[in-house]
Design a protein around this motif. Sequence first.
Motif, PDB file in Angstrom:
ATOM      1  N   ASP A  26      50.364  15.156 -38.860  1.00 25.63           N
ATOM      2  CA  ASP A  26      50.050  16.089 -37.963  1.00 25.63           C
ATOM      3  C   ASP A  26      48.713  15.828 -37.198  1.00 25.63           C
ATOM      4  O   ASP A  26      48.188  16.419 -36.352  1.00 25.63           O
ATOM      5  CB  ASP A  26      49.689  17.398 -38.374  1.00 25.63           C
ATOM      6  N   ILE A  27      48.357  14.317 -37.413  1.00 20.55           N
ATOM      7  CA  ILE A  27      47.036  14.095 -36.300  1.00 20.55           C
ATOM      8  C   ILE A  27      47.695  12.534 -35.705  1.00 20.55           C
ATOM      9  O   ILE A  27      48.388  11.787 -36.287  1.00 20.55           O
ATOM     10  CB  ILE A  27      45.773  13.990 -37.119  1.00 20.55           C
ATOM     11  N   GLN A  28      46.806  12.212 -34.848  1.00 23.82           N
ATOM     12  CA  GLN A  28      46.885  10.937 -34.129  1.00 23.82           C
ATOM     13  C   GLN A  28      45.973   9.973 -34.717  1.00 23.82           C
ATOM     14  O   GLN A  28      44.811  10.428 -35.160  1.00 23.82           O
ATOM     15  CB  GLN A  28      46.697  11.027 -32.671  1.00 23.82           C
ATOM     16  N   TYR A  29      46.578   8.707 -34.663  1.00 29.36           N
ATOM     17  CA  TYR A  29      45.491   7.484 -35.242  1.00 29.36           C
ATOM     18  C   TYR A  29      45.190   6.455 -34.033  1.00 29.36           C
ATOM     19  O   TYR A  29      45.959   6.387 -33.339  1.00 29.36           O
ATOM     20  CB  TYR A  29      46.314   6.822 -36.197  1.00 29.36           C
ATOM     21  N   GLN A  30      43.840   5.975 -34.077  1.00 27.63           N
ATOM     22  CA  GLN A  30      43.311   5.098 -32.928  1.00 27.63           C
ATOM     23  C   GLN A  30      42.650   4.085 -33.561  1.00 27.63           C
ATOM     24  O   GLN A  30      41.565   4.438 -33.789  1.00 27.63           O
ATOM     25  CB  GLN A  30      42.786   5.803 -31.827  1.00 27.63           C
ATOM     26  N   PRO A  31      43.158   3.183 -34.106  1.00 28.39           N
ATOM     27  CA  PRO A  31      42.550   1.990 -34.866  1.00 28.39           C
ATOM     28  C   PRO A  31      41.677   1.352 -33.595  1.00 28.39           C
ATOM     29  O   PRO A  31      42.076   1.395 -32.585  1.00 28.39           O
ATOM     30  CB  PRO A  31      43.695   1.083 -35.472  1.00 28.39           C
ATOM     31  N   TYR A  32      40.715   0.760 -34.298  1.00 23.10           N
ATOM     32  CA  TYR A  32      39.861  -0.307 -33.270  1.00 23.10           C
ATOM     33  C   TYR A  32      39.122  -1.440 -34.122  1.00 23.10           C
ATOM     34  O   TYR A  32      39.086  -1.507 -35.245  1.00 23.10           O
ATOM     35  CB  TYR A  32      38.529   0.441 -32.512  1.00 23.10           C
ATOM     36  N   GLN A  33      38.760  -2.383 -33.304  1.00 22.88           N
ATOM     37  CA  GLN A  33      38.226  -3.482 -34.168  1.00 22.88           C
ATOM     38  C   GLN A  33      37.135  -4.196 -32.788  1.00 22.88           C
ATOM     39  O   GLN A  33      36.953  -3.265 -32.050  1.00 22.88           O
ATOM     40  CB  GLN A  33      39.069  -4.571 -34.492  1.00 22.88           C
ATOM     41  N   VAL A  34      36.711  -5.345 -33.091  1.00 24.46           N
ATOM     42  CA  VAL A  34      35.871  -5.760 -31.867  1.00 24.46           C
ATOM     43  C   VAL A  34      36.542  -6.208 -30.894  1.00 24.46           C
ATOM     44  O   VAL A  34      37.539  -6.997 -30.861  1.00 24.46           O
ATOM     45  CB  VAL A  34      35.165  -7.229 -32.441  1.00 24.46           C
ATOM     46  N   PRO A  35      36.110  -5.713 -29.639  1.00 28.51           N
ATOM     47  CA  PRO A  35      37.055  -5.693 -28.392  1.00 28.51           C
ATOM     48  C   PRO A  35      36.642  -7.228 -27.741  1.00 28.51           C
ATOM     49  O   PRO A  35      35.810  -7.826 -28.309  1.00 28.51           O
ATOM     50  CB  PRO A  35      36.214  -4.373 -27.541  1.00 28.51           C
ATOM     51  N   PRO A  36      37.421  -7.480 -26.984  1.00 25.23           N
ATOM     52  CA  PRO A  36      37.082  -8.832 -26.300  1.00 25.23           C
ATOM     53  C   PRO A  36      35.764  -8.665 -25.557  1.00 25.23           C
ATOM     54  O   PRO A  36      35.492  -7.701 -24.841  1.00 25.23           O
ATOM     55  CB  PRO A  36      38.169  -9.026 -25.157  1.00 25.23           C
ATOM     56  N   PHE A  37      34.864  -9.756 -25.432  1.00 23.14           N
ATOM     57  CA  PHE A  37      33.498  -9.728 -24.821  1.00 23.14           C
ATOM     58  C   PHE A  37      33.010 -11.337 -24.614  1.00 23.14           C
ATOM     59  O   PHE A  37      33.888 -12.162 -24.772  1.00 23.14           O
ATOM     60  CB  PHE A  37      32.598  -9.063 -25.816  1.00 23.14           C
ATOM     61  N   THR A  38      32.192 -11.366 -23.677  1.00 25.44           N
ATOM     62  CA  THR A  38      31.500 -12.459 -23.344  1.00 25.44           C
ATOM     63  C   THR A  38      30.105 -12.469 -23.611  1.00 25.44           C
ATOM     64  O   THR A  38      29.238 -11.590 -23.324  1.00 25.44           O
ATOM     65  CB  THR A  38      31.638 -12.998 -22.019  1.00 25.44           C
ATOM     66  N   ILE A  39      29.411 -13.498 -24.010  1.00 24.38           N
ATOM     67  CA  ILE A  39      28.038 -13.605 -23.814  1.00 24.38           C
ATOM     68  C   ILE A  39      27.348 -14.573 -23.068  1.00 24.38           C
ATOM     69  O   ILE A  39      27.889 -15.697 -23.089  1.00 24.38           O
ATOM     70  CB  ILE A  39      27.446 -14.119 -25.196  1.00 24.38           C
ATOM     71  N   GLU A  40      26.507 -14.230 -22.093  1.00 23.50           N
ATOM     72  CA  GLU A  40      25.928 -15.449 -21.118  1.00 23.50           C
ATOM     73  C   GLU A  40      24.367 -14.995 -21.025  1.00 23.50           C
ATOM     74  O   GLU A  40      23.994 -13.969 -20.800  1.00 23.50           O
ATOM     75  CB  GLU A  40      26.626 -15.112 -19.680  1.00 23.50           C
ATOM     76  N   ASN A  41      23.834 -16.174 -21.340  1.00 23.15           N
ATOM     77  CA  ASN A  41      22.192 -15.973 -21.309  1.00 23.15           C
ATOM     78  C   ASN A  41      21.766 -14.683 -22.037  1.00 23.15           C
ATOM     79  O   ASN A  41      20.979 -14.107 -21.609  1.00 23.15           O
ATOM     80  CB  ASN A  41      21.787 -15.939 -19.663  1.00 23.15           C
ATOM     81  N   GLY A  42      22.422 -14.482 -23.184  1.00 28.08           N
ATOM     82  CA  GLY A  42      21.727 -13.419 -24.126  1.00 28.08           C
ATOM     83  C   GLY A  42      22.391 -12.029 -23.603  1.00 28.08           C
ATOM     84  O   GLY A  42      21.853 -11.116 -24.196  1.00 28.08           O
ATOM     85  N   LEU A  43      23.153 -11.926 -22.714  1.00 27.98           N
ATOM     86  CA  LEU A  43      23.739 -10.632 -22.042  1.00 27.98           C
ATOM     87  C   LEU A  43      25.189 -10.535 -22.439  1.00 27.98           C
ATOM     88  O   LEU A  43      26.037 -11.479 -21.974  1.00 27.98           O
ATOM     89  CB  LEU A  43      23.470 -10.696 -20.381  1.00 27.98           C
ATOM     90  N   THR A  44      25.524  -9.450 -22.958  1.00 26.66           N
ATOM     91  CA  THR A  44      26.816  -9.276 -23.284  1.00 26.66           C
ATOM     92  C   THR A  44      27.740  -8.306 -22.406  1.00 26.66           C
ATOM     93  O   THR A  44      27.188  -7.518 -21.857  1.00 26.66           O
ATOM     94  CB  THR A  44      26.797  -8.321 -24.834  1.00 26.66           C
ATOM     95  N   THR A  45      28.857  -8.936 -22.160  1.00 25.47           N
ATOM     96  CA  THR A  45      29.862  -8.028 -21.166  1.00 25.47           C
ATOM     97  C   THR A  45      30.719  -7.667 -22.102  1.00 25.47           C
ATOM     98  O   THR A  45      31.561  -8.523 -22.790  1.00 25.47           O
ATOM     99  CB  THR A  45      30.172  -8.733 -20.185  1.00 25.47           C
ATOM    100  N   ILE A  46      31.285  -6.249 -21.993  1.00 23.31           N
ATOM    101  CA  ILE A  46      32.420  -5.805 -23.023  1.00 23.31           C
ATOM    102  C   ILE A  46      33.614  -5.567 -22.145  1.00 23.31           C
ATOM    103  O   ILE A  46      33.449  -5.332 -20.676  1.00 23.31           O
ATOM    104  CB  ILE A  46      32.053  -4.623 -23.762  1.00 23.31           C
ATOM    105  N   ASN A  47      34.854  -6.001 -22.552  1.00 24.07           N
ATOM    106  CA  ASN A  47      35.971  -5.458 -21.867  1.00 24.07           C
ATOM    107  C   ASN A  47      36.694  -4.235 -22.618  1.00 24.07           C
ATOM    108  O   ASN A  47      37.091  -4.384 -23.798  1.00 24.07           O
ATOM    109  CB  ASN A  47      36.904  -6.635 -21.900  1.00 24.07           C
ATOM    110  N   ILE A  48      37.155  -3.313 -21.619  1.00 18.50           N
ATOM    111  CA  ILE A  48      37.900  -2.294 -22.160  1.00 18.50           C
ATOM    112  C   ILE A  48      39.072  -2.196 -21.168  1.00 18.50           C
ATOM    113  O   ILE A  48      39.109  -1.883 -20.215  1.00 18.50           O
ATOM    114  CB  ILE A  48      37.293  -0.938 -22.023  1.00 18.50           C
ATOM    115  N   GLY A  49      40.271  -2.604 -21.837  1.00 15.68           N
ATOM    116  CA  GLY A  49      41.505  -2.654 -20.798  1.00 15.68           C
ATOM    117  C   GLY A  49      41.211  -3.735 -19.833  1.00 15.68           C
ATOM    118  O   GLY A  49      40.858  -4.658 -20.015  1.00 15.68           O
ATOM    119  N   ASP A  50      41.469  -3.409 -18.553  1.00 17.21           N
ATOM    120  CA  ASP A  50      41.252  -4.309 -17.489  1.00 17.21           C
ATOM    121  C   ASP A  50      40.021  -4.333 -17.084  1.00 17.21           C
ATOM    122  O   ASP A  50      39.651  -4.547 -15.894  1.00 17.21           O
ATOM    123  CB  ASP A  50      42.337  -3.845 -16.283  1.00 17.21           C
ATOM    124  N   ASN A  51      39.043  -3.301 -17.635  1.00 15.02           N
ATOM    125  CA  ASN A  51      37.707  -3.274 -16.837  1.00 15.02           C
ATOM    126  C   ASN A  51      36.782  -3.939 -17.741  1.00 15.02           C
ATOM    127  O   ASN A  51      36.787  -3.856 -19.084  1.00 15.02           O
ATOM    128  CB  ASN A  51      37.432  -1.469 -17.042  1.00 15.02           C
TER     129      ASN A  51
END
Length: 459
Positions: free
Chosen positions: A237-262
């Motif tokens: 009777d509830i929904q489940y949303q699993p997650y783990q480490v999302p896709p990301f990149t590190i350049e010059n110590g700065l992290t960019t995260i990907n959520i879907g196409d964004n």
Amino acid sequence: MKVHFISIGGSVMHQLAIALSKKGYRVTGTDDEIFEPAWGNLKEAGILPAQIGWDETKIQPDLDAVILGMHARADNPELLKAKALGLNIYSFPEYIYKESLHKKRVVVGGSHGKTTTTSMIMHVLKKQNRAFDYLVGAKLSGFEQSVNITDAPIIVCEGDEYPASAIEKKPKFHFLYPHIAILTGIAWDHINVFPTFDFYLEQFIIFINRIEKGGMLIYNESDKVLANLVANNIRDDIQYQPYQVPPFTIENGLTTINIGDNKGPLSVFGNHNLMNCLAAYYACAELGVTAIDFLDAMKDFTGAAKRLELLEMNDTMSIYRDFAHAPSKVKATVQAVKQQFPKRKLYGILELHTYSSLNVNFMNEYKGALDDLDASVVFYAKHALEIKKMPELPVQKVMEGFDKPGLIVMNDKNELEKWLLTIPNHDANILFMSSGNYDGLNINSLAKAIIHHHPEGSQ
């Protein structure tokens, strides 16, 4: 509404007292000790008790609620009178629930990452100009209080697994009945509260079973213990949303995260923060926030205080402080800094300060926690053991537990200071990890000294 607080000086208790006073309730309270910042905050709000100590005359039949803090004992005279009068007595979380019956409740639970994930959700909702109440375990930048109770339609809570009060031994997060629940992971880091691992796990099963029908559980599936726990306690009777480490990149110590196409840049870093961020996104999405708006809001989220806090930096060195002390947190923090700056040498100083971390039987839990450090010190003051009335902790046992080649164990803060000042101030990072204060060392001024000095032979 007339409300009385037994133990009004607590770090979250006094914040709730102020919030209710602002809401227009008549608030009284007592305590046998009140320290800053609670003292100043209560004074400014006009609800500081006239004198220190318990006062049974404050317990009157016309009180709508008596709120009992963790600090009050079971034989507290005010508590005994409140019981005798048959008044409504609530632990802190029970009272929060009472105030939130008609709100959509978001509760963040788990052994680590609770404050950060909760504050990420709060940061985004604030940027979206959404009205919401909150309860969080630390003072966050941009928020006056750590508790706020108004007539908002949403409440965001950090869900703590520790006991609720002297008479209510059940964990705080069992009282909040979320519509949207997050579990960040499970690590049995506090042996003094939960005697066995199975007993600890049981608390999380109860939490899952208290999610409101039609609600959602957002959980970290990369945590094997948690993933098994969820799989073995499935509800239809509830929904489940699993997650783990999302896709990301590190350049010059700065992290960019990907959520879907964004994609979006983050000010925080490390796998645990990336996972916290994705969990926060799923909660915000349930509240109607789009991925684009979420990422836009997260750009300037700098994290909760003392969690990978940047003390000093130059072009090729960063010095961080983190209050990680439990084994799982130490490991995650060390890995995060190494992953962010893989070419820099990483110096780590871990202070053992809590009851668990100073317990000789707990040492082997730290095995592997410091593996990503290039140079590592474990520091603990003999003084800390004396204050806690704990037996001596032999250096040999620490070495065996951590099982880290080249580990240096220190007990003298002057020796630690000398060692720190030999670290070159280039192509290196330093990570201080502790919930204590290194026996009184001023880490902020030391960080400045390290950044600005030039050890012999380095230019």
